[in-house]
Motif scaffolding. Sequence first.
Motif, PDB file in Angstrom:
ATOM      1  N   UNK A 144       0.804  -1.219   0.000  1.00  0.00           N
ATOM      2  CA  UNK A 144       0.000   0.000   0.000  1.00  0.00           C
ATOM      3  C   UNK A 144       0.833   1.263   0.000  1.00  0.00           C
ATOM      4  N   UNK A 145       2.092   1.144  -0.229  1.00  0.00           N
ATOM      5  CA  UNK A 145       2.939   2.326  -0.152  1.00  0.00           C
ATOM      6  C   UNK A 145       2.451   3.389  -1.137  1.00  0.00           C
ATOM      7  N   UNK A 146       2.261   4.611  -0.650  1.00  0.00           N
ATOM      8  CA  UNK A 146       1.865   5.732  -1.499  1.00  0.00           C
ATOM      9  C   UNK A 146       0.377   5.821  -1.766  1.00  0.00           C
ATOM     10  N   UNK A 147      -0.415   4.862  -1.245  1.00  0.00           N
ATOM     11  CA  UNK A 147      -1.857   4.890  -1.480  1.00  0.00           C
ATOM     12  C   UNK A 147      -2.572   5.593  -0.325  1.00  0.00           C
ATOM     13  N   UNK A 148      -3.764   6.211  -0.574  1.00  0.00           N
ATOM     14  CA  UNK A 148      -4.506   6.871   0.516  1.00  0.00           C
ATOM     15  C   UNK A 148      -4.927   5.899   1.596  1.00  0.00           C
ATOM     16  N   UNK A 149      -5.154   4.623   1.206  1.00  0.00           N
ATOM     17  CA  UNK A 149      -5.574   3.642   2.200  1.00  0.00           C
ATOM     18  C   UNK A 149      -4.518   3.420   3.282  1.00  0.00           C
ATOM     19  N   UNK A 150      -3.233   3.671   2.960  1.00  0.00           N
ATOM     20  CA  UNK A 150      -2.156   3.484   3.942  1.00  0.00           C
ATOM     21  C   UNK A 150      -2.353   4.426   5.132  1.00  0.00           C
ATOM     22  N   UNK A 151      -2.648   5.692   4.839  1.00  0.00           N
ATOM     23  CA  UNK A 151      -2.892   6.639   5.919  1.00  0.00           C
ATOM     24  C   UNK A 151      -4.120   6.245   6.723  1.00  0.00           C
ATOM     25  N   UNK A 152      -5.149   5.776   6.034  1.00  0.00           N
ATOM     26  CA  UNK A 152      -6.351   5.363   6.745  1.00  0.00           C
ATOM     27  C   UNK A 152      -6.058   4.213   7.700  1.00  0.00           C
ATOM     28  N   UNK A 153      -5.278   3.201   7.252  1.00  0.00           N
ATOM     29  CA  UNK A 153      -4.959   2.059   8.109  1.00  0.00           C
ATOM     30  C   UNK A 153      -4.177   2.511   9.343  1.00  0.00           C
ATOM     31  N   UNK A 154      -3.246   3.406   9.151  1.00  0.00           N
ATOM     32  CA  UNK A 154      -2.416   3.869  10.276  1.00  0.00           C
ATOM     33  C   UNK A 154      -3.274   4.609  11.298  1.00  0.00           C
ATOM     34  N   UNK A 155      -4.109   5.497  10.824  1.00  0.00           N
ATOM     35  CA  UNK A 155      -4.946   6.273  11.747  1.00  0.00           C
ATOM     36  C   UNK A 155      -5.940   5.377  12.466  1.00  0.00           C
ATOM     37  N   UNK A 156      -6.481   4.397  11.748  1.00  0.00           N
ATOM     38  CA  UNK A 156      -7.455   3.500  12.369  1.00  0.00           C
ATOM     39  C   UNK A 156      -6.820   2.694  13.490  1.00  0.00           C
ATOM     40  N   UNK A 157      -5.618   2.174  13.249  1.00  0.00           N
ATOM     41  CA  UNK A 157      -4.944   1.370  14.276  1.00  0.00           C
ATOM     42  C   UNK A 157      -4.612   2.214  15.499  1.00  0.00           C
ATOM     43  N   UNK A 158      -4.257   3.480  15.285  1.00  0.00           N
ATOM     44  CA  UNK A 158      -3.863   4.339  16.395  1.00  0.00           C
ATOM     45  C   UNK A 158      -5.061   4.852  17.188  1.00  0.00           C
ATOM     46  N   UNK A 159      -6.203   5.091  16.497  1.00  0.00           N
ATOM     47  CA  UNK A 159      -7.340   5.719  17.179  1.00  0.00           C
ATOM     48  C   UNK A 159      -8.389   4.729  17.654  1.00  0.00           C
ATOM     49  N   UNK A 160      -8.457   3.578  17.041  1.00  0.00           N
ATOM     50  CA  UNK A 160      -9.528   2.637  17.381  1.00  0.00           C
ATOM     51  C   UNK A 160      -9.247   1.825  18.622  1.00  0.00           C
ATOM     52  N   UNK A 161      -7.980   1.658  18.961  1.00  0.00           N
ATOM     53  CA  UNK A 161      -7.620   0.873  20.144  1.00  0.00           C
ATOM     54  C   UNK A 161      -8.047  -0.562  19.980  1.00  0.00           C
ATOM     55  N   UNK A 162      -8.724  -1.075  21.004  1.00  0.00           N
ATOM     56  CA  UNK A 162      -9.188  -2.475  20.963  1.00  0.00           C
ATOM     57  C   UNK A 162     -10.625  -2.579  20.461  1.00  0.00           C
ATOM     58  N   UNK A 163     -11.211  -1.483  20.045  1.00  0.00           N
ATOM     59  CA  UNK A 163     -12.602  -1.495  19.620  1.00  0.00           C
ATOM     60  C   UNK A 163     -12.780  -2.070  18.232  1.00  0.00           C
ATOM     61  N   UNK A 164     -14.062  -2.224  17.859  1.00  0.00           N
ATOM     62  CA  UNK A 164     -14.452  -2.775  16.555  1.00  0.00           C
ATOM     63  C   UNK A 164     -15.137  -1.676  15.768  1.00  0.00           C
ATOM     64  N   UNK A 165     -14.788  -1.593  14.476  1.00  0.00           N
ATOM     65  CA  UNK A 165     -15.348  -0.578  13.580  1.00  0.00           C
ATOM     66  C   UNK A 165     -15.914  -1.280  12.349  1.00  0.00           C
ATOM     67  N   UNK A 166     -17.164  -0.955  11.984  1.00  0.00           N
ATOM     68  CA  UNK A 166     -17.787  -1.491  10.779  1.00  0.00           C
ATOM     69  C   UNK A 166     -17.829  -0.387   9.730  1.00  0.00           C
ATOM     70  N   UNK A 167     -17.414  -0.706   8.503  1.00  0.00           N
ATOM     71  CA  UNK A 167     -17.400   0.267   7.420  1.00  0.00           C
ATOM     72  C   UNK A 167     -17.829  -0.375   6.113  1.00  0.00           C
ATOM     73  N   UNK A 168     -18.369   0.481   5.216  1.00  0.00           N
ATOM     74  CA  UNK A 168     -18.740   0.052   3.877  1.00  0.00           C
ATOM     75  C   UNK A 168     -17.619   0.384   2.898  1.00  0.00           C
ATOM     76  N   UNK A 169     -17.498  -0.343   1.795  1.00  0.00           N
ATOM     77  CA  UNK A 169     -16.418  -0.082   0.844  1.00  0.00           C
ATOM     78  C   UNK A 169     -16.436   1.351   0.289  1.00  0.00           C
TER      79      UNK A 169
END
Length: 612
Positions: A144-169
């Motif tokens: 995923x290097x250079x893709x927008x999804x990379x930033x999304x994955x990083x932020x999600x891991x840092x902000x979501x903690x141990x919680x569960x998040x449901x999302x649509x494509x």
Amino acid sequence: MSRVLTWIVNRFRHNIQVRLTCYFLLILLPLVLVSLFANERSQEILVEQATERSRLALDSAMDYIDLTLQSAEELSTLISTDADMVTLLERNGKELTPEAIVDFAQLMKQLSNLNSINNIATQISVYHHSSNMLLSNYYGGRKLAGLPEQDFMTRTAQSNGTGILYMLPSEIVDGQVTLGKLVVSDSVTLIRSMDLYNPDRQPNVLLISLNKTKLLNLIKPLLPSDNTRIFLTNSDGDMIVGVGKNGETKDIVVPFEPDMLSVTTHSQSSKWKLTMMQPESELYRDTEQVARYTYGIIGISILLALWISWVIYSGIASPLQKLSHGIKRFGSGKLNIQLENKRKDEFGYLTDSFNKMAQQQKHLIEDHYEQNLRLARTELKFLQSQINPHFLYNTLDSIYWTAKNYEADEISEMVLNLSKFFRLSLNKGRDVFPIGESISHLHFYIRIQQIRFLENFEVEYQIDERTRDVPILKLLLQPLVENAILHGMDGKEDGGRLIIETRIEGELLLLIVRDNGSGIKEERLHYIQGELERLNARNYKLYSLEEDQIEDLFGLRNVITRVKLYYGKEGSLFIESTEGEGTRTTLKLPLNKCKDVFLQSEQTEDEMEAGA
């Protein structure tokens, strides 16, 4: 609105048929209200039952969806806490070494094995933060290097903690589509961090995509009709899936439609919602036939009420109304009225009595009223004839004073004007002249007075063109002008001004005489105004010369008496004055009576010529 209400009230008061119809409709009112209430209540009960059935079905489906989600969440917990998977991720760094490739292949194999035990999961993926690799059992590894999804994955891991998040494509975060290229399109993705129980964990992310088609299959059997739709939304109200009889809907939010019955149930664990929307017309389909019968009975009852009221009106009220119209016509002066009568009952007897009464009344009017009318006309002729000697006396007096102060030329002009004045006054017995002709007649008299008073006053005529052809009694203005000259201009050496004005205000003709003379003293003015007020307030009847034996105000009394006799109570005379400034006399005549007086005068002349 007030006019409509007033019209209805007047019709109710004055029309028997309207009252009969209202009474019959009033009798039907309880039946109509009970029928409408029963129909409305049956629909409410049907809606309540349908709502309860739908809620029970949605609760059952929601419980099954909760079990499915709990199964997916348990699977995510199992993967995110698996020590072997966590070790494989942590021992590999940024470089994609052969050892890392082997470890990632082993990780994807384990994901495939875990996916096989949960049939609703379409895709299981793990994001490795250090190498920016997305490992999936669906399409293998992807950097995923250079893709927008990379930033999304990083932020999600840092902000979501141990919680569960449901999302649509297609869900958008910070203006970017987050999962569009990472997961299958027909899915709902569960997202949580790897290595849940390690506070120093790396920002690795687990993604489990759930099959939307399988969710649709769970709720589609709940649809009771072709036009019913069911929507599954998350805790934020975002649409997860919507389904109708023809398959998945294209709605992106739950629509609001006022004619739809909406039933919603909530999940206690996931906070998701199931909403069923069904057209109310489908619910009321079973009661529509009963409603049509109800409305039909109400309509037939109203028609029967109208028909019965018309029958009763034709048999009883119609003869009364015909008799009422006959009385009104008789009262308006149509003395030859005779009502058609073919009935032999009480109404026939009443109609015959009216016809006989009308004939008798006609004879009485012909024998007595016409005699009194002739008496009134004779009395009017006498009143009018009195004014000519009165003017003759004053005119001769004017000639006398002129002869003492001037030569024969002025006297000759005065005599000439006098002859013209009396010639027009007699004029073959005519009583009515147009205003334009009356003003010309009046000018002869004014000219005589101007010569007498040494031209110490001037006259101005302000005649409204609309009034020139309006007919009025002759010699109405002369007494008013005479008072203005003799009492207003007396003692005035020069600068005198006499204004004669005619105009129309609304339905009234105004004849106004103004002067700038000495005016009337206050005590005298109050007396004159009181006498005029008394004369203006007299009833419209025949006036007798013996009623008033007072010698003063002869000209004003003569004018107001003639006006009342010819023009009725609408005619009036008023006088206003300010001592030292002048006097204003106003004569008001109803325009509609002016024409009647003219026609009456013409008829009188014809009768006189026929008698001659």
